[in-house]
Design an enzyme around this catalytic site. Sequence first.
Site, PDB file in Angstrom:
ATOM      1  CB  ALA A   1      -1.197   0.100   1.225  1.00 17.09           C
TER       2      ALA A   1
ATOM      3  N   GLY B   1       1.207   3.041  -5.696  1.00 17.51           N
ATOM      4  CA  GLY B   1       0.581   2.339  -6.626  1.00 17.51           C
ATOM      5  C   GLY B   1      -0.961   1.903  -6.586  1.00 17.51           C
TER       6      GLY B   1
ATOM      7  CE1 TYR C   1       3.585  -9.792 -11.792  1.00 15.17           C
ATOM      8  CE2 TYR C   1       2.428 -10.441 -14.560  1.00 15.17           C
ATOM      9  CZ  TYR C   1       2.390  -9.654 -12.965  1.00 15.17           C
ATOM     10  OH  TYR C   1       1.670  -8.037 -12.931  1.00 15.17           O
TER      11      TYR C   1
END
Length: 300
Positions: free
Chosen positions: A21, A24, A168
């Site tokens: 947090a 972004g 990813y």
Amino acid sequence: MVWTAAEIPDLSGKTAIVTGASSGLGMITAGELARRGATTVLACRDTAKGESARKRMLRAAPRGSIEVRRLDLADLSSVREFAAGITSGVDILVNNAGVMALPYRKTADGFEMQFGTNHLGHFALTGLLLPRLRGARVVTVSSLAHVAARMRFDDLNGELGYHKWLAYGQSKLANLLFAHELQRRANGHLTSVAAHPGYASTNLQTAGPRMAGNRFMELGQTVTNAVFAQSAGRGALPLLFAATVADLPGGSFVGPGGPFEVWGYPTIVDSSPASKDRKAAARLWEISEELTDVRFAMNG
């Protein structure tokens, strides 16, 4: 009708945790939840950045209750320490933090960094927080990259061969398999949903090139973001929709409603056939329990 952050209901009396947090999508998501009255925990690896984000949020929500706590998802001891510090009920958990397309790295526990951070860290966090998540909404953030991915169960840590984008994609497919399996096993204990931001401009895209020392690729990604990506604010809307829409069914996947789910306002979207593979989800769950030594006990 389009859904925007203006549709978020009053969250007074609720507690939310958002991982990643400090910048972004996570920062925007946490800020909007706090602005609607939720007591909000910013779970950040870099607490200095977290404090900076907290100050920005308080300028928009001066009466907000916002706390920064350290969480390094690439270190299971940090995950355990963070979870032990949460002593009251949690209504919203947004498993947002992530890394993307990194050079080969390992977590503190020896896992490939993307699989270890994006999936195993959040798996462990959710399991350790389980006693505090009764009746909660758990949002796990995936990506369009899951569509072309497959689980390499024979080489989850990329030791036999590593490609940063394949790794990813695998981690983001794992996020969806986890979210769906969590809903199947929840037995009324909580509601599990998933979300993806489409193509949103954040620092996630430039972190990999920066770590690799490739300034040309970093610059190229920055330019690409500026030209083609939607804003981080727009990209956070599917996460906020998934976290706050009251009648959202468990197991839902939320993403942008525009062409190819790249841009647009949030709506329920579909996911790949691989993400719905129940055998793969159960296998991943069992492996994740073994690797993290975290087991879920949900009795409704």
